[in-house]
Design an enzyme around this catalytic site. Structure first.
Site, PDB file in Angstrom:
ATOM      1  N   ASP A   1      -2.951   4.411 -48.617  1.00 54.98           N
ATOM      2  CA  ASP A   1      -2.623   4.924 -47.293  1.00 54.98           C
ATOM      3  C   ASP A   1      -3.246   6.294 -47.031  1.00 54.98           C
ATOM      4  OD1 ASP A   1      -0.906   4.841 -44.817  1.00 54.98           O
ATOM      5  OD2 ASP A   1      -0.049   6.625 -45.761  1.00 54.98           O
TER       6      ASP A   1
ATOM      7  N   GLU B   1      -7.399   3.571 -46.488  1.00 47.57           N
ATOM      8  CA  GLU B   1      -7.300   3.897 -45.066  1.00 47.57           C
ATOM      9  C   GLU B   1      -7.888   5.299 -44.931  1.00 47.57           C
ATOM     10  OE1 GLU B   1      -4.077   4.459 -41.446  1.00 47.57           O
ATOM     11  OE2 GLU B   1      -3.486   4.887 -43.503  1.00 47.57           O
TER      12      GLU B   1
ATOM     13  N   ASP C   1     -10.967   2.141 -38.261  1.00 49.65           N
ATOM     14  CA  ASP C   1     -10.205   2.208 -37.016  1.00 49.65           C
ATOM     15  C   ASP C   1     -11.118   2.246 -35.802  1.00 49.65           C
ATOM     16  OD1 ASP C   1      -7.795   2.097 -38.268  1.00 49.65           O
ATOM     17  OD2 ASP C   1      -7.224   4.180 -37.914  1.00 49.65           O
TER      18      ASP C   1
ATOM     19  N   PHE D   1     -13.811   0.595 -35.058  1.00 52.08           N
ATOM     20  CA  PHE D   1     -14.104  -0.733 -34.524  1.00 52.08           C
ATOM     21  C   PHE D   1     -12.937  -1.184 -33.653  1.00 52.08           C
ATOM     22  CE2 PHE D   1     -13.924  -5.322 -34.472  1.00 52.08           C
ATOM     23  CZ  PHE D   1     -15.243  -5.715 -34.331  1.00 52.08           C
TER      24      PHE D   1
ATOM     25  N   ASP E   1      -0.025  -0.084 -37.738  1.00 44.56           N
ATOM     26  CA  ASP E   1      -0.079   1.235 -37.112  1.00 44.56           C
ATOM     27  C   ASP E   1      -0.335   1.130 -35.622  1.00 44.56           C
ATOM     28  OD1 ASP E   1       0.479   3.415 -38.736  1.00 44.56           O
ATOM     29  OD2 ASP E   1      -1.480   3.376 -39.700  1.00 44.56           O
ATOM     30  N   GLN E   2      -1.377   0.394 -35.267  1.00 37.49           N
ATOM     31  CA  GLN E   2      -1.806   0.355 -33.876  1.00 37.49           C
ATOM     32  C   GLN E   2      -0.794  -0.348 -32.985  1.00 37.49           C
ATOM     33  OE1 GLN E   2      -4.143   2.305 -33.531  1.00 37.49           O
ATOM     34  NE2 GLN E   2      -5.082   2.345 -35.548  1.00 37.49           N
TER      35      GLN E   2
ATOM     36  N   GLY F   1       2.730  -0.721 -34.048  1.00 33.76           N
ATOM     37  CA  GLY F   1       4.028  -0.061 -34.219  1.00 33.76           C
ATOM     38  C   GLY F   1       4.102   1.351 -33.708  1.00 33.76           C
ATOM     39  N   ASN F   2       2.967   2.036 -33.573  1.00 35.07           N
ATOM     40  CA  ASN F   2       3.005   3.401 -33.062  1.00 35.07           C
ATOM     41  C   ASN F   2       2.997   3.467 -31.542  1.00 35.07           C
ATOM     42  OD1 ASN F   2       3.247   4.750 -35.507  1.00 35.07           O
ATOM     43  ND2 ASN F   2       1.056   4.731 -35.881  1.00 35.07           N
TER      44      ASN F   2
END
Length: 620
Positions: free
Chosen positions: A268, A305, A330, A332, A399-400, A402-403
């Site tokens: 992470d 990541e 990220d 892309f 992430d994309q 859930g955030n």
């Protein structure tokens, strides 16, 4: 301790294979006295012997597998073992002794897949299945196999407070979350995955610890004030006393590979790791993993990541890189989302859509030296010599999704046709494709941010922080309460939808796409050099051209809401249809020609992808 033995675990409690004796090793340089209290009777206390560099050690037959224990620092502070493999109940309570050698593996014939063959599927153990545990994942392995997935990426399983968490609030990196089933259940899951030909990637967090139950600072100098991070003081990888900290995380990585047979680690946010040592911690982990692979003959990968377009992380050791095998890209994702209609706000503000998507296809990184308005500086370097297998791409991930305040998936944000186009854009790329659980059938449930902190003040602070973060989005409603169990339950997949439309058609479409990706001689090769991309900004169309030897493939993409005319490129005298996302077969309305000639125009339906290959037949 001066070096790490890759063959066996040394930290925490370990049992001898010969006579079952427990060997206990604890790094606690801050303590003047360290004792082990077993769970047999409260007064069964065993003193550990002090060693150099802050280590404490004892061999004893007074602790057996399955028994609880805790450590006592300086005669008064009772704490969980920092290297515990299991917790009795919570991050605050007693640890449980586990014999990692007890599990009888059946995967002796398993050989990890080549990295370039990975089709990744990210999942969260608690929300992936109704059971919300490792057994629940096992029950869906045949489904994943039929989908075409061959590598599952499991979000972090290190022990966290309560039973609901994304996993990034773990505070005991060696302990497998008890509500998921614990260490043996994870070993069993990996064994079953290997039996079915599925690799297992585990998400690990080496850049910070969660806020509740973090007692590492009581033992040693795990954190440093030298650097600030979004989570407070950084983990100490290069300050005074850092050797013990480095040992702790190196051994953790080795344990997952050696004792749990994990195939790859996804590490992470490694950009948040602060380390100016002569040998960066990631490079040192790689060196130890290489040594382990020499010993075992098994292949393991390190995937990071990384929010830095810096090839130093993924370049080989002999090129003075850190030797990571692959990284998430990220950029892309951001370029694809903006092309698909995402508002250019926040970190999307740097991305103009189609031309940046085309650049990512060609160069992996969108920013490789240009000025970034979002960062107010020139950003990135070129990734010219890095193969396609080093880049993981996706249209959504935890992430994309859930955030976002409301945790909306693509199935809610874009049209049915755009979902199919985005899937094609990812799976036809020269990179490693990753799906986020449920996207393959258009799961409409959100994936929300959820926690179950047992500290009321902390829970209130998280709740308040989440509301403040999205204060400007009041028109969309209130931010869901991250502490509420309902928020967690709303994030679970709805498996009953598989028998309903349009979910059934989306699933069949994904299966076909993955089958093409894996079997086609051009698309299965991740050769970034055999690739050309052209686009028309006004029409919002893009042509991705890939080839291998004499065979060519063109992917015709229309991101606009109108039909667009596209000129067929002259790489073949005749093209044969491979896939049409707008076909009635996938609930569309367009019957694409089976064959196309070069230098002719075709009307490309709105929000669609058409894939053609150079025809093996003679032109008609």
């Amino acid at each position: 301790m001066n070096s790490t033995d890759v063959k066996k675990r040394s930290l925490g409690v370990n049992f001898s294979a010969d006579d079952g004796t427990a060997e206990v090793l604890v790094w606690a340089p801050k303590a003047e006295k360290v004792e082990l209290e077993t769970g047999r009777t409260e007064d069964k206390i065993i003193a550990l012997n002090k060693r150099e560099h802050g280590y404490w050690h004892i061999q004893t037959n007074q602790l057996k597998p399955g028994e609880s224990y805790q450590l006592i620092l300086d005669g008064q502070h009772k704490r969980p073992d920092p290297a515990a493999l299991a917790q009795e109940d919570t991050v605050h309570g007693k640890s449980v002794a586990v014999d990692l050698n007890a599990y009888q593996w059946t995967d002796q014939d398993w050989n990890n897949l080549p990295l370039e063959d990975y089709i990744l599927y990210e999942l969260h153990t608690g929300t992936f299945s109704p059971e919300g545990n490792f057994k629940g994942i096992e029950s869906k392995l045949d489904y994943l196999l039929e989908l075409g997935v061959n590598a599952i990426e499991i979000m972090p399983v290190a022990q966290f407070p309560g039973g609901r968490n994304w996993g990034y609030d773990g505070v005991l990196p060696y302990a497998v979350q008890n509500t998921y089933g614990g260490a043996e259940a994870l070993q069993h899951l990996v064994d079953k995955c290997h039996e079915k030909g599925i690799a297992v990637i585990l998400d690990v967090v080496y850049n910070h610890m969660g806020p509740e139950g973090n007692y590492l600072g009581d033992f040693g100098h795990y954190f440093t004030e030298k650097y600030n991070t979004p989570w407070g003081n950084a983990i100490n990888f290069d300050d005074a006393w850092c050797d013990g900290v480095r040992q702790y995380f190196i051994e953790n990585a080795l344990m997952w590979f050696r004792d749990f047979h994990i195939d790859a680690l996804r590490m992470d946010a490694v950009h948040a790791i602060k380390d100016f040592s002569p040998v960066h911690i990631l490079r040192e982990i790689k060196l130890h993993v290489d040594k382990l692979m020499e010993e075992t003959g098994r292949k393991h990968y390190l995937i990071v990541e990384l929010d830095l377009n810096d090839t130093r992380f993924i370049n080989p050791l002999d090129q003075q890189g850190f030797g990571m095998d692959a990284q998430w890209v990220d950029e892309f994702h951001h370029a694809l989302r903006v092309t698909a209609g995402e508002s250019r706000t926040g970190y999307y503000s740097d991305f103009n859509g189609l031309s940046h998507l085309a650049k990512s296809y060609s160069d992996a990184y969108v920013f490789d030296g240009q000025y970034s308005e979002h960062r107010f500086k020139n950003f990135g370097i070129k990734a010219e010599s890095n193969p396609g297998k080093q880049f993981v791409v996706f249209s959504q991930n935890h992430d994309q999704v859930g955030n976002r305040m409301l945790g909306e998936r693509s199935s809610i944000l874009v049209s049915f046709e755009m979902q199919k186009l985005m899937a094609g854009a990812v799976l036809m790329s020269p990179f490693l494709p990753m799906l986020f659980m449920g996207e393959e059938y258009g799961e409409p449930n959100p994936f929300l941010y959820f926690v179950s902190h047992t500290d009321k003040e902390l829970a209130d602070a998280v709740r308040k922080g989440r509301k403040e973060e999205f204060a400007d989005f009041h028109a969309e409603g209130e931010a869901p309460d991250p502490v509420s169990e309902e928020t967690f339950l709303r994030s679970k997949l709805q498996w009953q939808l598989l028998s309903q439309e349009p979910h059934q058609s989306v699933l069949k479409y994904y299966k076909k796409l993955i089958e093409i990706r894996k079997s086609h001689p051009v698309l299965s090769q991740l050769d970034r050099k055999n690739l050309e991309v052209s686009y028309n900004e006004a029409d919002q169309t893009l042509i991705l051209h890939r080839w291998q030897d004499e065979q060519h493939v063109i992917c015709l993409m229309n991101f606009s809401k109108q039909e667009q005319q596209v000129l067929i490129p002259p790489y073949s005298e005749q093209w044969q249809k491979v896939l049409n996302s707008a076909s009635p077969q996938w609930n569309g309305t367009f019957n694409a020609p089976e064959y196309l000639a070069e230098d002719v125009h075709i009307g490309l339906p709105p929000q669609s992808i058409l894939i053609y290959q150079s025809s093996l037949n003679q032109p008609t």
